[in-house]
Design an enzyme around this catalytic site. Structure first.
Site, PDB file in Angstrom:
ATOM      1  N   LYS A 200       0.870  -1.183   0.000  1.00 47.06           N
ATOM      2  CA  LYS A 200       0.000   0.000   0.000  1.00 47.06           C
ATOM      3  C   LYS A 200       0.901   1.226   0.000  1.00 47.06           C
ATOM      4  O   LYS A 200       1.603   1.504   0.974  1.00 47.06           O
ATOM      5  CB  LYS A 200      -0.889  -0.037   1.260  1.00 47.06           C
ATOM      6  CG  LYS A 200      -1.723   1.177   1.534  1.00 47.06           C
ATOM      7  CD  LYS A 200      -2.669   1.579   0.414  1.00 47.06           C
ATOM      8  CE  LYS A 200      -3.550   0.477  -0.105  1.00 47.06           C
ATOM      9  NZ  LYS A 200      -4.588   0.875  -1.044  1.00 47.06           N
ATOM     10  N   HIS A 328     -10.019  -6.763  -4.666  1.00 44.72           N
ATOM     11  CA  HIS A 328      -9.774  -5.662  -3.726  1.00 44.72           C
ATOM     12  C   HIS A 328     -10.211  -6.081  -2.316  1.00 44.72           C
ATOM     13  O   HIS A 328     -11.052  -6.958  -2.167  1.00 44.72           O
ATOM     14  CB  HIS A 328     -10.598  -4.455  -4.208  1.00 44.72           C
ATOM     15  CG  HIS A 328     -10.810  -3.408  -3.172  1.00 44.72           C
ATOM     16  ND1 HIS A 328     -11.956  -3.319  -2.409  1.00 44.72           N
ATOM     17  CD2 HIS A 328     -10.018  -2.390  -2.773  1.00 44.72           C
ATOM     18  CE1 HIS A 328     -11.857  -2.283  -1.598  1.00 44.72           C
ATOM     19  NE2 HIS A 328     -10.700  -1.700  -1.800  1.00 44.72           N
TER      20      HIS A 328
HETATM   21  O1  GKR Z   1      -7.221  -0.089   4.095  1.00 40.99           O
HETATM   22  O2  GKR Z   1      -5.946   1.649   3.914  1.00 40.99           O
HETATM   23  C1  GKR Z   1      -6.629   0.761   3.429  1.00 40.99           C
HETATM   24  C2  GKR Z   1      -6.726   0.672   1.926  1.00 40.99           C
HETATM   25  O3  GKR Z   1      -6.136   1.768   1.324  1.00 40.99           O
HETATM   26  C3  GKR Z   1      -8.159   0.531   1.484  1.00 40.99           C
HETATM   27  O4  GKR Z   1      -8.920   1.597   1.987  1.00 40.99           O
HETATM   28  C4  GKR Z   1      -8.300   0.490  -0.010  1.00 40.99           C
HETATM   29  O5  GKR Z   1      -9.642   0.314  -0.322  1.00 40.99           O
HETATM   30  O6  GKR Z   1      -7.336  -1.713  -0.025  1.00 40.99           O
HETATM   31  C5  GKR Z   1      -7.699  -0.637  -0.700  1.00 40.99           C
HETATM   32  C6  GKR Z   1      -7.260  -0.503  -2.108  1.00 40.99           C
HETATM   33  O7  GKR Z   1      -7.371   0.583  -2.672  1.00 40.99           O
HETATM   34  O8  GKR Z   1      -6.825  -1.474  -2.668  1.00 40.99           O
HETATM   35 MG    MG Z   2      -6.412  -0.415  -4.500  1.00 40.96          MG
END
Ligand code: GKR
Ligand code: MG
Length: 430
Positions: A200, A328
């Site tokens: 991420k 996702h």
């Molecule tokens: O959990 O911080 C997080 C992710 O950034 C999430 O909010 C996203 O939806 O997992 C995600 C993605 O964009 O793949």
């Molecule tokens: Mg994503």
């Protein structure tokens, strides 16, 4: 069989201080657990992202369900679509579906399939065409992270759960540098057996994140697939610059920049497969995605695309238009993990290890407790429905957490401002 009730329970569970382009995870993640009951004493369960809009809409959806036969899923979907026509989704994230009906029916569809499976004593994967594999691989979802455990233990040096052991103890450390993320990846893969890595991104300067990808590749070797997801906070120019550097290292490049046009232009300039859960997020957006060529891989999610059956249909559409399919995820518990796994074993078009936040969580709401990964995969059994049962004591405990924690919406930006005053998503562009 007739539906007699829909029980909607908001819950909150510990979530560690994970960083992303939208800010920082709060100490509690919010989910909603639903249970659809029938006059034959069979019920089905589902789980979706929390927040007051979803809570209110699910409670309103009750009126469309009572008296329906749970096998009439198409009728129920049409009733929900009509009932919520034009109602916009106020969920505070860029990837949420544009209308409430879609998200609400997603939750209902998962619970209805669980219910129908339990009624005919078949696993959900059998109700959606049958399995094409028995197990589905997941990838290690790596985050930059502050020190701490989340939940009542919060963040920072003194915020450790004294009872945490193994991976749960390790995951309370900070992971902020490329070297620390490599340690995180090694520990997570050792614990769960994952064989692909997703980073991420969108947190630090792109150079740091690019160095992290390269450090991961050096540590794990070229055969380990790696992805980075900056959640669209890189400009097109930055995405091209780092795309060229990262070409030899990436399996796919997830949402580096914002919008279908920019992602399409990126595809003309960089030759890594592009994936999205941000620029193409619903069936309405597919025609323009195809016309522009905005991605190579769609990151499906049965919680946003209209449920498990709609996501199966998405697989077929992807195949027709030369898109691939991956998955996702968001902070979630075991009901969602099993919904994703049943889809994963049944959907032939899913051809990548799927995302999951599950290793970052510690709580559970199902009777068997935390689900186990077998060498990085979830094995789907022949148990009826999703194969898991609600633990009502755990549900009550997590509901009490929700009532006490003071959070009713996810807002990573506000959480980040508590650490970095004045921080805004708007200004967080590289
Ligand atoms: O959990 O911080 C997080 C992710 O950034 C999430 O909010 C996203 O939806 O997992 C995600 C993605 O964009 O793949
Ligand atoms: Mg994503």
């Amino acid at each position: 069989m007739k539906i007699t009730d829909l029980i909607v329970t908001p819950i909150a569970f510990d979530d560690p201080p994970l960083l992303n382009a939208a800010g920082l995870h709060a100490p509690y993640a919010l989910r909603i657990i639903i249970e659809i009951k029938t006059d034959e004493n069979i019920s089905g369960i589902g789980e979706i992202a929390g927040g007051s809009a979803a809570l209110e809409s699910l409670n309103q959806a009750k009126a469309f369900l009572i008296g329906m036969d749970p096998f009439e899923r198409n009728r129920i979907r049409i009733a929900i679509e009509k009932g919520f026509e034009g109602v916009k989704d106020t969920m505070n994230v860029g990837y949420a579906p544009k209308n409430v009906a879609n998200r609400i029916y997603s939750a209902l569809n998962i619970a209805l399939l669980d219910l129908c499976g339990k009624a005919v004593e078949k696993p959900v994967c059998d109700l959606i065409g049958g399995r094409v594999r028995d197990r589905i691989d997941f990838s290690a979802y790596l985050f930059y992270k502050y020190e701490g455990a989340g939940g009542r233990f919060g963040m920072g040096k003194d915020a450790h759960d004294p009872e945490a052991i193994g991976w749960h103890k390790f995951k309370e450390q900070q992971f902020l540098t490329p070297e620390e993320v490599v340690e995180e990846a090694k520990a997570m893969c050792q614990e769960f057996g994952f064989k692909s890595l997703k980073l991420k991104g969108g947190v630090f300067e792109p150079q740091v994140e690019s160095d992290t990808v390269i450090a991961l590749s050096k540590a794990f070797g070229k055969d380990t697939p790696i992805r980075i997801d900056p959640n669209a906070c890189w400009t097109l120019e930055t995405s091209v610059e780092y795309g060229k550097i990262l070409e030899p290292y990436l399996e796919y490049y997830e949402d580096p920049c914002k919008g279908q046009e920019a992602m399409a232009e990126l595809g003309r300039l960089v030759s890594i497969p592009r994936a999205t859960n941000m620029c193409t997020t619903s069936f309405d957006e597919i025609p323009s995605a195809i016309k522009l060529g905005s991605e190579d891989i769609i990151l499906a999610d049965p919680h946003y695309w209209g449920g498990i059956e709609a996501t199966m249909q998405l697989g077929k559409i992807c195949a027709v238009f030369g898109r691939k399919l991956s998955m996702h995820s968001n902070s979630h518990l075991g009901i969602s993990l099993m919904a994703m796994a049943h889809l994963g074993v049944a959907c032939p078009e899913i051809s990548y290890a799927m995302d999951t936040h599950y290793p970052w969580q510690k709580d559970e709401v199902i009777k068997c407790g935390r689900l186990k990964f077998d060498d990085g995969a979830i094995v789907v059994s022949n148990e009826p429905g999703l194969g898991v049962e609600l633990d009502y004591d755990a549900l009550e405990r997590l509901h009490q957490n929700y009532l006490k924690c003071g959070y009713t919406e996810r807002n990573d930006e506000i959480e980040m401002q508590k650490v970095v005053p004045g921080w805004t998503v708007k200004d967080h562009i590289f």
